[in-house]
Design a protein around this motif. Structure first.
Motif, mmCIF file in Angstrom:
data_model
loop_
_atom_site.group_PDB
_atom_site.id
_atom_site.type_symbol
_atom_site.label_atom_id
_atom_site.label_comp_id
_atom_site.label_asym_id
_atom_site.label_seq_id
_atom_site.Cartn_x
_atom_site.Cartn_y
_atom_site.Cartn_z
ATOM 1 N N HIS A 37 11.306 27.759 -8.660
ATOM 2 C CA HIS A 37 9.626 26.873 -9.202
ATOM 3 C C HIS A 37 9.894 25.606 -10.486
ATOM 4 N N GLU A 40 8.754 26.094 -13.392
ATOM 5 C CA GLU A 40 9.569 27.146 -14.615
ATOM 6 C C GLU A 40 11.049 26.681 -15.044
ATOM 7 N N THR A 41 11.611 25.407 -13.914
ATOM 8 C CA THR A 41 13.372 25.463 -14.161
ATOM 9 C C THR A 41 13.223 24.168 -14.224
ATOM 10 N N THR A 42 12.636 23.641 -14.754
ATOM 11 C CA THR A 42 12.651 21.214 -15.345
ATOM 12 C C THR A 42 13.975 21.109 -15.203
#
Lengths: 78, 78
Positions: A37, A40-42
């Protein structure tokens, strides 16, 4: 040894459909699919970009990017 | 019973890559994937269009269209 695949998404409806229909359809005997994702997990954005991912949802198989329909450009997640 | 899937393509390089990496990656225990060359079998264009296919390569799973990268618009095959 199984082939690594990454499915990058951002939780959008287009992403969810692609995850349920395409990413989950891959043969589990041959592929290890990791669901990532990016909203959410840049911190995984650079990895996706260097694989050539321009938008989500996208499936990367063996380092090759496949954009599946179009949910959002990667630039919108930064 | 296996789920029916159609992979529509037009023989383009983008199509071939998607066929080899995505269409052939589907779990053969769960999916029957039919490969359809729309450039050669133009009589199948209406069927692809009614499934929502706008461009090739595209994978239709359970009637739901997933465009994979972009090779050619369907209109270019007519």
């Amino acid at each position: 040894m199984k082939t690594k695949a990454q499915f990058y998404h951002a939780g959008c409806p287009v992403c969810v459909a692609a995850e349920q229909s395409v990413a989950e359809a891959l043969d589990p005997a041959r592929f290890d699919v990791e669901i990532v994702h990016l909203g959410e997990t840049t911190d995984r954005l650079p990895e996706a970009e260097s694989a050539g991912v321009k938008s989500v949802p996208a499936l990367v198989i063996n380092g090759q990017p496949f954009h599946i329909n179009h949910g959002a450009d990667l630039s919108a997640l930064k």
